[in-house]
Enzyme design. Structure first.
Site, PDB file in Angstrom:
ATOM      1  N   HIS A 132     -13.358   7.445  20.399  1.00 27.04           N
ATOM      2  CA  HIS A 132     -12.208   7.726  19.529  1.00 27.04           C
ATOM      3  C   HIS A 132     -11.924   9.215  19.403  1.00 27.04           C
ATOM      4  O   HIS A 132     -10.797   9.599  19.139  1.00 27.04           O
ATOM      5  CB  HIS A 132     -12.430   7.096  18.144  1.00 27.04           C
ATOM      6  CG  HIS A 132     -12.640   5.622  18.217  1.00 27.04           C
ATOM      7  ND1 HIS A 132     -11.641   4.763  18.617  1.00 27.04           N
ATOM      8  CD2 HIS A 132     -13.736   4.870  18.004  1.00 27.04           C
ATOM      9  CE1 HIS A 132     -12.114   3.534  18.628  1.00 27.04           C
ATOM     10  NE2 HIS A 132     -13.386   3.568  18.266  1.00 27.04           N
TER      11      HIS A 132
ATOM     12  N   CYS B  43       3.197   8.132  -3.507  1.00 27.11           N
ATOM     13  CA  CYS B  43       4.621   8.132  -3.870  1.00 27.11           C
ATOM     14  C   CYS B  43       5.011   6.676  -4.095  1.00 27.11           C
ATOM     15  O   CYS B  43       4.133   5.833  -4.301  1.00 27.11           O
ATOM     16  CB  CYS B  43       5.472   8.838  -2.816  1.00 27.11           C
ATOM     17  SG  CYS B  43       5.488   8.093  -1.178  1.00 27.11           S
TER      18      CYS B  43
ATOM     19  N   THR C 238       6.314   4.402  -2.031  1.00 29.93           N
ATOM     20  CA  THR C 238       5.850   3.527  -0.942  1.00 29.93           C
ATOM     21  C   THR C 238       4.625   4.067  -0.209  1.00 29.93           C
ATOM     22  O   THR C 238       3.989   3.323   0.537  1.00 29.93           O
ATOM     23  CB  THR C 238       6.968   3.393   0.115  1.00 29.93           C
ATOM     24  OG1 THR C 238       7.276   4.721   0.587  1.00 29.93           O
ATOM     25  CG2 THR C 238       8.216   2.732  -0.453  1.00 29.93           C
TER      26      THR C 238
HETATM   27  C1  RB5 Z   1      11.165   8.155  -4.973  1.00 27.49           C
HETATM   28  O1  RB5 Z   1      12.162   7.362  -5.543  1.00 27.49           O
HETATM   29  C2  RB5 Z   1      10.726   7.533  -3.652  1.00 27.49           C
HETATM   30  O2  RB5 Z   1      11.741   7.663  -2.711  1.00 27.49           O
HETATM   31  C3  RB5 Z   1       9.453   8.178  -3.167  1.00 27.49           C
HETATM   32  O3  RB5 Z   1       8.481   8.056  -4.146  1.00 27.49           O
HETATM   33  C4  RB5 Z   1       8.820   7.593  -1.914  1.00 27.49           C
HETATM   34  O4  RB5 Z   1       8.665   6.211  -2.032  1.00 27.49           O
HETATM   35  C5  RB5 Z   1       9.356   7.996  -0.617  1.00 27.49           C
HETATM   36  O5  RB5 Z   1       8.836   7.603   0.437  1.00 27.49           O
END
Ligand code: RB5
Length: 143
Positions: free
Chosen positions: A131, A63, A65
């Site tokens: 672990h 996504c 981040t």
């Molecule tokens: C989308 O804009 C963004 O919020 C999503 O891709 C992600 O980074 C969320 O954690």
């Protein structure tokens, strides 16, 4: 088998990851999406569902981040998802945490680094030993 998914923010990184998997001759299931906008929890649910059903043993979630995907994925039983922005974390989350889902942020890592993180994550084996007990403790938290 690797299950891969992204939201709209990481659709182009998903194509790069697919090319990487093809280059490595690693079979994968593409869970999408090419829809925009899209909701990352839905994609995380689909990809992690493939692991829960045994269709895949590893997931890759992308996504903006990597964080939203990891939050959603880690709500699902048996999923140990790690956001990696560099190779050290990718190595040790396999060695020590037996992570089964790699999350990356398309707005964080470039193509070259993403490929190195994939190399490290996919080709590092869980160390087991002391672990395993801690992995079992994580599983207890799911109950
Ligand atoms: C989308 O804009 C963004 O919020 C999503 O891709 C992600 O980074 C969320 O954690």
């Amino acid at each position: 088998m690797v299950a891969i998914g992204s939201d709209h923010a990481a659709a182009s990184l998903r194509q790069i990851v697919k090319q990487y998997l093809e280059d490595q001759e690693i079979p994968y299931i593409d869970c999408g999406t090419d829809e925009s906008p899209s909701d990352y929890p839905e994609i995380a649910k689909t990809v992690c569902g493939k692991i829960q059903s045994g269709e895949a043993d590893t997931g890759i979630l992308l996504c903006g981040t990597g964080i939203g995907m990891s939050m959603a994925a880690n709500k699902m039983k048996g999923i140990r998802a790690a956001v990696c922005t560099e190779t050290y974390s990718a190595k040790y989350t396999r060695l020590h945490n037996d992570a089964n889902v790699l999350c990356m942020g398309a707005r964080v890592v470039g193509e070259g680094l993403a490929r190195e993180i994939l190399d490290t994550f996919l080709f590092t084996e869980f160390e087991g030993g002391r672990h395993q007990r801690r992995i079992d403790m994580i599983a207890e938290l799911e109950k």
